[in-house]
Motif scaffolding. Sequence first.
Motif, PDB file in Angstrom:
ATOM      1  N   GLY A 135       0.513   2.836  -9.571  1.00 23.74           N
ATOM      2  CA  GLY A 135       0.046   2.908  -8.141  1.00 23.74           C
ATOM      3  C   GLY A 135      -1.359   2.315  -7.661  1.00 23.74           C
ATOM      4  O   GLY A 135      -1.607   1.678  -6.582  1.00 23.74           O
ATOM      5  N   ILE A 136      -2.302   2.886  -8.396  1.00 21.67           N
ATOM      6  CA  ILE A 136      -3.734   2.398  -8.106  1.00 21.67           C
ATOM      7  C   ILE A 136      -3.944   0.962  -8.103  1.00 21.67           C
ATOM      8  O   ILE A 136      -4.662   0.395  -7.529  1.00 21.67           O
ATOM      9  CB  ILE A 136      -4.523   3.042  -9.055  1.00 21.67           C
ATOM     10  CG1 ILE A 136      -4.647   4.676  -8.570  1.00 21.67           C
ATOM     11  CG2 ILE A 136      -6.231   2.666  -9.003  1.00 21.67           C
ATOM     12  CD1 ILE A 136      -5.446   5.790  -9.693  1.00 21.67           C
ATOM     13  N   LEU A 137      -3.469   0.451  -9.209  1.00 29.29           N
ATOM     14  CA  LEU A 137      -3.468  -1.218  -9.550  1.00 29.29           C
ATOM     15  C   LEU A 137      -2.819  -1.911  -8.193  1.00 29.29           C
ATOM     16  O   LEU A 137      -3.401  -2.846  -7.482  1.00 29.29           O
ATOM     17  CB  LEU A 137      -2.727  -1.493 -10.730  1.00 29.29           C
ATOM     18  CG  LEU A 137      -2.988  -2.976 -11.169  1.00 29.29           C
ATOM     19  CD1 LEU A 137      -4.484  -3.043 -11.461  1.00 29.29           C
ATOM     20  CD2 LEU A 137      -2.177  -3.305 -12.353  1.00 29.29           C
ATOM     21  N   LEU A 138      -1.815  -1.301  -7.806  1.00 30.85           N
ATOM     22  CA  LEU A 138      -0.869  -1.957  -6.713  1.00 30.85           C
ATOM     23  C   LEU A 138      -1.956  -1.775  -5.549  1.00 30.85           C
ATOM     24  O   LEU A 138      -1.872  -2.815  -4.745  1.00 30.85           O
ATOM     25  CB  LEU A 138       0.381  -1.158  -6.371  1.00 30.85           C
ATOM     26  CG  LEU A 138       1.354  -2.085  -5.477  1.00 30.85           C
ATOM     27  CD1 LEU A 138       1.525  -3.531  -5.876  1.00 30.85           C
ATOM     28  CD2 LEU A 138       2.523  -1.213  -5.372  1.00 30.85           C
ATOM     29  N   ILE A 139      -2.323  -0.710  -5.226  1.00 31.76           N
ATOM     30  CA  ILE A 139      -3.154  -0.564  -4.097  1.00 31.76           C
ATOM     31  C   ILE A 139      -4.505  -1.484  -3.995  1.00 31.76           C
ATOM     32  O   ILE A 139      -4.898  -1.920  -3.046  1.00 31.76           O
ATOM     33  CB  ILE A 139      -3.518   1.058  -3.928  1.00 31.76           C
ATOM     34  CG1 ILE A 139      -2.512   1.868  -3.526  1.00 31.76           C
ATOM     35  CG2 ILE A 139      -4.934   1.254  -2.898  1.00 31.76           C
ATOM     36  CD1 ILE A 139      -2.791   3.281  -3.699  1.00 31.76           C
TER      37      ILE A 139
ATOM     38  N   GLY B 101       0.934  -1.318   0.099  1.00 34.37           N
ATOM     39  CA  GLY B 101      -0.007  -0.021   0.072  1.00 34.37           C
ATOM     40  C   GLY B 101       0.797   1.405   0.052  1.00 34.37           C
ATOM     41  O   GLY B 101       0.609   2.247  -0.793  1.00 34.37           O
ATOM     42  N   TYR B 102       1.763   1.302   0.898  1.00 31.79           N
ATOM     43  CA  TYR B 102       2.845   2.225   0.991  1.00 31.79           C
ATOM     44  C   TYR B 102       3.667   2.607  -0.540  1.00 31.79           C
ATOM     45  O   TYR B 102       3.532   3.836  -1.067  1.00 31.79           O
ATOM     46  CB  TYR B 102       3.942   2.228   2.090  1.00 31.79           C
ATOM     47  CG  TYR B 102       3.369   2.803   3.230  1.00 31.79           C
ATOM     48  CD1 TYR B 102       2.950   3.896   3.564  1.00 31.79           C
ATOM     49  CD2 TYR B 102       3.604   1.615   4.241  1.00 31.79           C
ATOM     50  CE1 TYR B 102       2.689   4.262   4.981  1.00 31.79           C
ATOM     51  CE2 TYR B 102       3.005   1.858   5.664  1.00 31.79           C
ATOM     52  CZ  TYR B 102       2.457   3.335   5.959  1.00 31.79           C
ATOM     53  OH  TYR B 102       2.236   3.691   7.149  1.00 31.79           O
ATOM     54  N   ILE B 103       4.063   1.464  -1.182  1.00 29.09           N
ATOM     55  CA  ILE B 103       4.603   1.520  -2.436  1.00 29.09           C
ATOM     56  C   ILE B 103       3.751   2.222  -3.456  1.00 29.09           C
ATOM     57  O   ILE B 103       3.962   2.929  -4.190  1.00 29.09           O
ATOM     58  CB  ILE B 103       5.425   0.199  -2.888  1.00 29.09           C
ATOM     59  CG1 ILE B 103       6.103  -0.153  -2.178  1.00 29.09           C
ATOM     60  CG2 ILE B 103       5.483   0.520  -4.253  1.00 29.09           C
ATOM     61  CD1 ILE B 103       6.776  -1.749  -2.115  1.00 29.09           C
ATOM     62  N   GLY B 104       2.357   1.588  -3.420  1.00 29.45           N
ATOM     63  CA  GLY B 104       1.301   2.256  -4.261  1.00 29.45           C
ATOM     64  C   GLY B 104       0.853   3.621  -4.290  1.00 29.45           C
ATOM     65  O   GLY B 104       0.978   4.395  -5.121  1.00 29.45           O
ATOM     66  N   LEU B 105       0.837   3.971  -2.801  1.00 31.17           N
ATOM     67  CA  LEU B 105       0.748   5.501  -2.637  1.00 31.17           C
ATOM     68  C   LEU B 105       1.947   6.114  -2.952  1.00 31.17           C
ATOM     69  O   LEU B 105       1.625   7.242  -3.495  1.00 31.17           O
ATOM     70  CB  LEU B 105       0.612   5.663  -1.175  1.00 31.17           C
ATOM     71  CG  LEU B 105      -0.870   5.207  -0.578  1.00 31.17           C
ATOM     72  CD1 LEU B 105      -0.563   5.107   0.966  1.00 31.17           C
ATOM     73  CD2 LEU B 105      -2.083   6.040  -0.654  1.00 31.17           C
TER      74      LEU B 105
END
Length: 285
Positions: free
Chosen positions: A277-281, A116-120
């Motif tokens: 980023g959105i995809l990762l989140i 989540g942090y990486i995605g943000l």
Amino acid sequence: MPPIALALLIVAAGLHAGWNVLVKHAKEKQIFTWWALIVGSVGFAPVLLISQPFPSQIWPYVFFSALFEGTYYIMLTRAYQYGDFSLVYPIARGMAPAFLVIWALLFLGERPRLAGYIGLALLIIGLVIIGGKKWWSLRKITTVSTSGIALALSVACCISIYSAIDGAAVRLVAAVPYTLVVISLSAIFITPLILMRYGPRATIIEWRANWPRIAVVGVLMLLSYTLVLQSYTLARVSYAGAVREISVVFAALIGWRWLGEEFGLWRAIGASVIFTGILLIAIAG
């Protein structure tokens, strides 16, 4: 993130970018926005007739959210007077998630996972890429660009604060009536400022000249933020508050398609980073 929350945020982002474009093209932006708040509040008022009364503990949330949201609308319209839409909008929306992560961590007890942090981080980097390119091209126009950027950052701070407040509030009450009451109170808060600055005659002139667009913006304001608050009940506020800023990509597309602004390589890169980023989140956050 649940798929329904992601869908709500994407729709809300598109609506939000749309009404911001309409505000940007208004002659008297603050009067236009004030009228839109009133129209939206009156139009959705019947919702309160079928809603449960708010518990007493919710009213401090309502008051402070409305205070910061009213400040947001004033600052946003001021920012559009000093900076291009494609500069102000990405910075204002792009920095808000960075602030919101801090507030959500401190006051809502949210601790995103590593993914989540990486995605943000990717999402914020993408937003900075989109807004930063515009700033770099305007860096020699120091007065205009500096004022626009400072105001846009103030807007971002307001967004993050009222988003954190609202994220906590919708855990206690339904999103739709809460949104309506906050927006209505925001309109009340800024009414004295509008009337003292412009006078009743100017407000009437703006209404007569633009009432169809004002009505559209009023509806879109209420609808878009209701969808966001509904998503807050389904996903972490820090995630949802960041994902909603995909509206920056929609704004860039609108600027390219209808306002004659260049999309370019940098915006394409920024949009791709945001999407990643959105995809990762959505998948791992």
